[in-house]
Write an enzyme that holds these catalytic residues in place. Sequence first.
Site, mmCIF file in Angstrom:
data_model
loop_
_atom_site.group_PDB
_atom_site.id
_atom_site.type_symbol
_atom_site.label_atom_id
_atom_site.label_comp_id
_atom_site.label_asym_id
_atom_site.label_seq_id
_atom_site.Cartn_x
_atom_site.Cartn_y
_atom_site.Cartn_z
ATOM 1 N N TYR A 141 -20.408 4.822 17.568
ATOM 2 C CA TYR A 141 -21.657 5.464 17.968
ATOM 3 C C TYR A 141 -22.431 4.497 18.836
ATOM 4 O O TYR A 141 -22.564 3.323 18.490
ATOM 5 C CB TYR A 141 -22.473 5.842 16.723
ATOM 6 C CG TYR A 141 -23.809 6.491 17.040
ATOM 7 C CD1 TYR A 141 -23.872 7.753 17.631
ATOM 8 C CD2 TYR A 141 -25.008 5.842 16.744
ATOM 9 C CE1 TYR A 141 -25.092 8.343 17.914
ATOM 10 C CE2 TYR A 141 -26.232 6.429 17.016
ATOM 11 C CZ TYR A 141 -26.265 7.691 17.612
ATOM 12 O OH TYR A 141 -27.480 8.272 17.890
ATOM 13 N N ASP A 236 -21.269 -3.393 21.874
ATOM 14 C CA ASP A 236 -22.480 -2.805 21.302
ATOM 15 C C ASP A 236 -22.678 -3.459 19.939
ATOM 16 O O ASP A 236 -22.042 -3.086 18.957
ATOM 17 C CB ASP A 236 -22.300 -1.288 21.191
ATOM 18 C CG ASP A 236 -23.529 -0.615 20.583
ATOM 19 O OD1 ASP A 236 -24.397 -1.338 20.040
ATOM 20 O OD2 ASP A 236 -23.604 0.620 20.639
ATOM 21 N N LYS A 264 -31.860 -2.838 16.208
ATOM 22 C CA LYS A 264 -32.056 -2.989 14.758
ATOM 23 C C LYS A 264 -32.662 -4.343 14.382
ATOM 24 O O LYS A 264 -33.861 -4.521 14.516
ATOM 25 C CB LYS A 264 -30.746 -2.727 14.017
ATOM 26 C CG LYS A 264 -30.249 -1.288 14.302
ATOM 27 C CD LYS A 264 -29.222 -0.811 13.335
ATOM 28 C CE LYS A 264 -28.546 0.461 13.785
ATOM 29 N NZ LYS A 264 -28.948 1.672 13.120
HETATM 30 N N1 PLP Z 1 -25.360 1.471 18.883
HETATM 31 C C1 PLP Z 1 -25.012 1.372 17.598
HETATM 32 C C2 PLP Z 1 -23.795 0.576 17.229
HETATM 33 C C3 PLP Z 1 -25.795 1.974 16.610
HETATM 34 O O1 PLP Z 1 -25.424 1.870 15.324
HETATM 35 C C4 PLP Z 1 -26.950 2.692 16.998
HETATM 36 C C5 PLP Z 1 -27.780 3.349 15.983
HETATM 37 O O2 PLP Z 1 -27.452 3.478 14.845
HETATM 38 C C6 PLP Z 1 -27.264 2.764 18.352
HETATM 39 C C7 PLP Z 1 -26.456 2.140 19.273
HETATM 40 C C8 PLP Z 1 -28.480 3.489 18.796
HETATM 41 O O3 PLP Z 1 -29.618 2.767 18.453
HETATM 42 P P1 PLP Z 1 -31.026 3.511 18.286
HETATM 43 O O4 PLP Z 1 -30.908 4.402 17.098
HETATM 44 O O5 PLP Z 1 -31.996 2.382 18.124
HETATM 45 O O6 PLP Z 1 -31.261 4.254 19.557
#
Ligand code: PLP
Length: 411
Positions: A141, A236, A264
């Site tokens: 994700y 990511d 986060k």
């Molecule tokens: N990338 C990863 C690996 C994530 O776990 C998340 C959210 O859980 C995101 C991107 C997106 O972040 P946000 O919810 O702050 O937009």
Amino acid sequence: MESDSLFTQANKVIPGGVNSPVRAFKGLGIDPIFIDRGQGSRIVDTQGQSYLDFCLSWGALITGHAHPEIINAVSAALLKGTSFGAPTILETQMATLVCDLVPSIEKVRFVSSGTEAVMTALRLARGFTRRQKIIKFDGCYHGHSDAMLAEAGSGVADLPLSSSQGVSECVTADTLSLPYNDIGAFESLIAQSADQVAAVIMEPVPANMGLVVPHEGYLARIRELTQYYGIILIFDEVITGFRLGLGGAQEYFGVYPDLTCLGKIIGGGFPVGAVGGRSDIMCQLAPLGPVYQAGTLSGNPIAMTAGLSTLRYLATHSHIYKDLESRVTQFADAWRKSSPLTITSLGSMFTIFNTSQAVNNFSDAKKQDFALFKKRFLEYVNKGMYTPPSMFETSFISTEHTYEDLRQLLG
Ligand code: PLP
């Protein structure tokens, strides 16, 4: 109105009653728990019921709830004003610390969410390479931008379709999705289309299909091939950044991407994301270069203060990473002795899968027994434990969690 449940009231004015889908407890047979406050390893709901929190704002709170150093720093910053839309020293201090801590980051730009960080990283990769296609991995994700909503994990994994409605087909046509941990599939796609691929984006340790651990050598081989073909490798690390160690998964595995997305933990509980990496790529961003990106509240002083105090705390207490990992490893070993259900763990993260089969990718994760997940989730709630309300998520501990806290999950 008064006699309606909090969730019923919320549903009247918020679609589904929540501001992010996985919070809705869909299919779990109970209303979402409305939280009043948190302290350390615990949260307390509006009825006064206390829970050990293994969700920790989806991994954001590595120092637990209401950590005194963060609360004090933020309280002091609030008195100076909440937003200026002009540079502050805090942003430079924060950027310097991030560049010092994360091995591959030479320059960094702050945004307000992980989604924004990913959007910017992909735009940068396309702008830099002048190629269009992006390779991602099933069940990873990367936030909710259009291009990333194909075969995605987290809340998208609960949708009946593999993607979201409302996304233009021409946007996802340039997104190629592969099974994670299958190096053969990666090598054959690269052999066919390397010259069209701008970026490979991956969670180096996927945590949005439950926690999946990369096979030995998998990340290194992807690095080798992307480097060879001039493809931008994006890690990511929105979850793994500052969680697997101060230098994230890249330091943990010794594999270094061109660009890194953060979120986060970097915000200490406030909305912060970041994209950082090689200076030559980062300098393509406006106002230096032709790749546009902006944000009214980017680098917000309150959010920067919370992030800075969190990262400074972690940098001065770096022993916590070994401590957290040993607590989780001890728990995972105890789990394996007492239950046939598969557990995966790395650092301060773990997932108990509702299957006894090994889980190495999204198709393995989808073979779980939802009825069993629901039963176990509700048992935990009844015993005062708040675990992620979806079987495609990862559990976390903070510096405030003890081994005794983890042991309660054993039943
Ligand atoms: N990338 C990863 C690996 C994530 O776990 C998340 C959210 O859980 C995101 C991107 C997106 O972040 P946000 O919810 O702050 O937009």
